[in-house]
Design an enzyme around this catalytic site. Structure first.
Site, PDB file in Angstrom:
ATOM      1  N   TRP A 183       6.922 -26.337  -2.961  1.00 32.00           N
ATOM      2  CA  TRP A 183       6.378 -25.233  -3.748  1.00 32.00           C
ATOM      3  C   TRP A 183       5.130 -24.640  -3.133  1.00 32.00           C
ATOM      4  O   TRP A 183       4.976 -23.407  -3.107  1.00 32.00           O
ATOM      5  CB  TRP A 183       6.158 -25.670  -5.202  1.00 32.00           C
ATOM      6  CG  TRP A 183       7.472 -25.934  -5.874  1.00 32.00           C
ATOM      7  CD1 TRP A 183       7.982 -27.143  -6.236  1.00 32.00           C
ATOM      8  CD2 TRP A 183       8.494 -24.964  -6.186  1.00 32.00           C
ATOM      9  NE1 TRP A 183       9.241 -26.988  -6.772  1.00 32.00           N
ATOM     10  CE2 TRP A 183       9.579 -25.669  -6.752  1.00 32.00           C
ATOM     11  CE3 TRP A 183       8.591 -23.588  -6.052  1.00 32.00           C
ATOM     12  CZ2 TRP A 183      10.749 -25.023  -7.172  1.00 32.00           C
ATOM     13  CZ3 TRP A 183       9.748 -22.940  -6.469  1.00 32.00           C
ATOM     14  CH2 TRP A 183      10.806 -23.662  -7.022  1.00 32.00           C
ATOM     15  N   ASP A 217      -1.657 -24.875  -8.628  1.00 34.80           N
ATOM     16  CA  ASP A 217      -0.400 -24.750  -9.364  1.00 34.80           C
ATOM     17  C   ASP A 217      -0.165 -26.082 -10.070  1.00 34.80           C
ATOM     18  O   ASP A 217       0.034 -27.107  -9.425  1.00 34.80           O
ATOM     19  CB  ASP A 217       0.731 -24.443  -8.371  1.00 34.80           C
ATOM     20  CG  ASP A 217       2.115 -24.436  -9.031  1.00 34.80           C
ATOM     21  OD1 ASP A 217       2.204 -24.657 -10.260  1.00 34.80           O
ATOM     22  OD2 ASP A 217       3.105 -24.231  -8.303  1.00 34.80           O
ATOM     23  N   LYS A 245       8.193 -27.295 -18.098  1.00 34.57           N
ATOM     24  CA  LYS A 245       8.392 -28.699 -17.747  1.00 34.57           C
ATOM     25  C   LYS A 245       7.772 -29.611 -18.802  1.00 34.57           C
ATOM     26  O   LYS A 245       8.465 -30.363 -19.473  1.00 34.57           O
ATOM     27  CB  LYS A 245       7.857 -28.967 -16.354  1.00 34.57           C
ATOM     28  CG  LYS A 245       8.705 -28.227 -15.298  1.00 34.57           C
ATOM     29  CD  LYS A 245       8.052 -28.156 -13.951  1.00 34.57           C
ATOM     30  CE  LYS A 245       8.774 -27.191 -13.032  1.00 34.57           C
ATOM     31  NZ  LYS A 245      10.107 -27.600 -12.625  1.00 34.57           N
TER      32      LYS A 245
END
Lengths: 392, 392
Positions: free
Chosen positions: A116, A192, A216
Site C-alpha cells: 500500500w 495511512d 476494516k
C-alpha cells in the site's frame, strides 16, 4: 434466500476488509435504515444538510476526538473514495500547504514498506511531484521495517514523510514514530492507518495527517477518516499553485473546502457515517482505546504464540517479531497443498476468509477490533490441531 | 429512541436528496446487512473481491443495462464521490480521450442551465482546461432552457458538450437531446442525470457519457453510476498527456482503471451497491422504465396542474412548461410568511421536506421514483386546500 430475522450466529470471519462489525451495531443500523428516531424515513434517506444528519457527523467526530484524544490543534473530516483517493489527495493537498508555508512545493518522502505504501508513492510520482523513497523493503519481500538509522536522511526541503502504519497485505506494523533526529523540524508525519485505526493508542499530536478507511476496524466501505493538523489547512491558492507549477487538487478532495463544509461539500453517505457513529460509541462504552488495545494485543499474542510453536510447519514471513502486525497475521505452510487443506478444513469448522492476499499467497488472519477473542481462540485451537495432524 | 421493528408508515417525504427508497427494499437490505444469503456475515462485511460481492456488482450492471437498454457500445461502472467527483473526473478523462483521438486536448463546451451545471463548468475552468459556455441562463435565474438554435455554436475542436439533464435546485429538465445540426459529428454528449436517472426512457446510444449519483431516485448516497461509450475508454497515456500539457487524472477516478477492475479498484461500498441492485430489480419487476415513466408523468401532471390552478397565488419560476422538471417541482408563494406557513402546515399533515434549496428559497417538492402517487395526491389536496384558505 430471503432471511427474515436480524439474529445471527457469531461470525468467525478473518477477512482483511471489508470485515465484520459488531452484531448489535448492525442490528441498530438495520432499524435506523427504515426509521430514524421515530420518523417514517430512515437515516439514509434524509438530506445531508438536515439537523439529524449534521448531528450524526458531529457526534462521530466527537466520538473519534474522545477515543483518540485528538488535540485542539487537529481537525477531523470525512471523504469518500478509500485509501486510493487518499494516495492522490494527500500529495496534492500537503504540497499546496507547503507552497503556502515555504513558497515552494518541496519534496515528498515515502517509506515503502509494503504494497500500500508502494502504491501511494507511485501515485505521487505519477502525478509529477518530487518524491524521495527513503526506505524500500521490496527486496526483503516487505517482511521487515528497518530501524530509522538505516533510512535515507530526509532532504532539507521535505514537506512530509509518508508511512503506512499497518501494511494489510504484508503484515507489518509500525510500533513507534520516527525520532526527532530523523524527522527534523517542519517535516509533517503522514500515516495511512486504514487497517489499524482505533485498534491502539496513537499520539495524534505527532502527526500532520492521519488517513484511514473505515472498512476494516470501524465501519462499512465508503468513508475515509482524515485527522489533520489545522495549520495544514492553510494552502496556497490556485494562482499561487499554478505559478509554482503544482497541479491543482480536484475540488471534491480539496481538504480546506471539505472541512469548511463539515464533510458535506458533496453528499456524505450518511448511513455509512451513522454506522461509524455507532461503532465509535460502542468502543467508548466498552472502555475506550485502552480496553480494545489490550484485547487486540491478547488476540495477537495467542495467535502468534500458536504459530511460532511449530517452527518447521508454520512460517512467518515477517521474521522480526517487533514489527509484526497485531491486525493482519500472515503465515505460510510447507507447501500449497497443505495451505489449501488448511483453508478448506478451517472453513468446514466455520473459520472463514483465511486465504492470503492474491499477490502474496499463503494465509492471513485479520483480527480487527470486531473479531472476538473467542473467534481467535477457535482459530488457535485449529492452528494447533492442524499442525499436530499434518506436521511430519 | 431505539426502534425495534422494520415496519414503518408511508413516508410522505419530498426531500431533494438523499431521498426516500422503497420500504420493501430497505427491509430486505436490513436483513442482508446482518446475514447475506444464509451466511453469518452481512453483505457489507465481505471482501469486494469475493464471489458474492462481484455478483452484486455484475447483477446491478445487468439490471441497469436491461432497464436503460444500454447498447454493447457502452459500459457501466461505479465510482464513489458523488456529482462533485464527476465534475472533475469528466473533464480529465474526456480530454484524455480526445488527446488520444485527435492528438490535442480540444475544448469542452458547457450548457449552464442551473446551479449544478454551473459548478461543473467552473471546475473544468479551474483545473485549467479550455472551456466554452455555450448557453448561460443565470440572468434568467435559471428559469428556462433556450432552444438549441439560440446556443453559441460549438467550436470545431470541441471534445464534448456537457449538460445537466435535470437541475435539482432550479427545477428545469431537458426534454430532448441536441439535434445533429448543432451537435456536429465527433462531439460527445455528456449528461449529469443525478436527479432523473431511471425516471424516464433515455436513448443511451446518443451519449458519450452519462453520470448519475444514486441518492435521489435509486439508492443511498455513496455511489455514482457512469455509462460510457467504450471508445472513450481509449485514452492518451500519461506521457502523451504531459506532452499535450494536460493535467493527469488521479488514479482513483481514472475511468479505464476503474472499468478494468470492475469498479473495485478501490473498495466499492458493496452494501450501497446491493441497495442499487435491489432497487433496479424492483423496477424491472414492476414494469421497467415505461411503467415508472408513466407514473412519474402522472405525478408531475397532477401537481403542476394544482399549482397552476391558482396563478396569482402559486408562482412557478420555470415559466416555460416545456422544460419543467418531472422530478423537482419548484414554486413560490406571494410572501415569505405564507411560505413558512405552507411548510409548517404541510409538516403538521405529515408532508415533509418541502422547503426550497437555501440558495433560491421558496418551495420544492421532489417527486422521485420512490415517492408514491398517493403521497403526491396528498400533497395536491394540501396545495388546493392551502390556496383556498389563504388566497385573498
Amino acid at each position: 434466500m430471503a432471511q427474515k430475522s436480524l439474529e445471527r450466529s457469531e461470525p468467525n470471519y478473518f477477512g482483511a476488509g471489508p470485515a465484520v462489525l459488531p452484531t448489535d451495531v448492525l442490528q441498530q443500523a438495520a432499524y435506523d435504515l427504515l426509521s430514524y428516531e421515530g420518523d417514517s424515513v430512515g437515516i439514509g434517506e434524509i438530506s445531508h444538510r438536515s439537523k439529524p444528519a449534521i448531528k450524526v457527523i458531529d457526534d462521530t467526530k466527537a466520538n473519534l476526538t474522545q477515543l483518540l484524544n485528538i488535540p485542539d490543534t487537529h481537525e477531523v473530516f470525512f471523504m469518500q473514495g478509500g485509501g486510493t483517493t487518499g494516495f492522490s489527495s494527500i500529495v496534492y493537498n500537503l504540497i499546496a500547504s507547503n507552497v503556502k508555508k515555504t513558497g515552494k512545493p518541496g519534496r515528498a518522502a515515502y517509506a515503502v514498506t509494503g504494497s500500500w505504501s508502494k502504491k501511494s508513492a507511485e501515485e505521487a510520482v505519477r502525478l509529477g511531484f518530487d518524491v524521495d523513497i527513503v526506505v524500500n523493503t521490496k527486496d526483503k519481500k516487505f517482511g521487515d521495517i528497518p530501524p530509522y538509522n538505516e533510512w535515507k536522511p530526509l532532504a532539507a526541503d521535505t514537506a512530509y514523510l509518508y508511512v503506512c502504519d499497518n501494511e494489510t497485505v504484508n503484515g507489518t506494523e509500525f510500533k513507534s514514530t520516527p525520532p526527532a533526529d530523523y524527522l527534523h523540524e517542519g517535516v509533517e508525519l503522514v500515516a495511512d492507518m486504514s487497517s489499524n485505526i482505533l485498534s491502539k493508542k496513537v499520539d495524534v499530536s505527532k502527526y500532520g495527517l492521519i488517513m484511514a478507511g473505515a472498512q476494516k476496524n470501524i465501519g462499512l466501505a465508503g468513508l475515509t477518516i482524515y485527522i489533520i493538523k489545522k495549520s495544514l489547512l492553510e494552502q496556497a491558492n490556485d494562482e499561487e499553485l499554478k505559478a509554482a507549477n503544482v497541479p491543482l487538487v480536484p475540488i471534491a478532495f480539496h481538504y480546506p473546502t471539505v472541512v469548511k463544509n463539515n464533510s458535506a461539500y458533496n453528499t456524505i453517505p450518511i448511513f455509512t457515517c451513522h454506522i461509524l457513529q455507532l461503532v465509535t460509541k460502542r468502543l467508548i462504552d466498552n472502555g475506550g482505546i485502552d480496553a480494545i488495545q489490550k484485547l487486540n494485543e491478547k488476540k495477537a499474542e495467542i495467535l502468534y504464540g500458536a504459530l511460532t510453536s511449530y517452527p518447521g510447519f508454520y512460517t512467518l514471513p515477517v521474521h522480526n517479531p517487533a514489527v509484526r502486525s497485531n491486525m493482519n497475521v500472515v503465515f505460510t505452510l510447507p507447501n500449497e497443498e497443505l495451505e489449501a487443506k488448511f483453508v478448506k478444513e478451517a472453513a468446514s469448522k466455520g473459520l472463514s476468509a483465511l486465504k492470503g492476499h492474491r499477490s502474496v499467497g499463503g494465509m492471513r488472519a485479520s483480527i480487527y477490533n470486531a473479531v472476538s477473542l473467542h473467534s481467535v481462540e477457535l482459530l488457535v485451537d485449529f492452528v494447533n490441531e492442524f499442525a499436530k495432524q499434518n506436521a511430519s
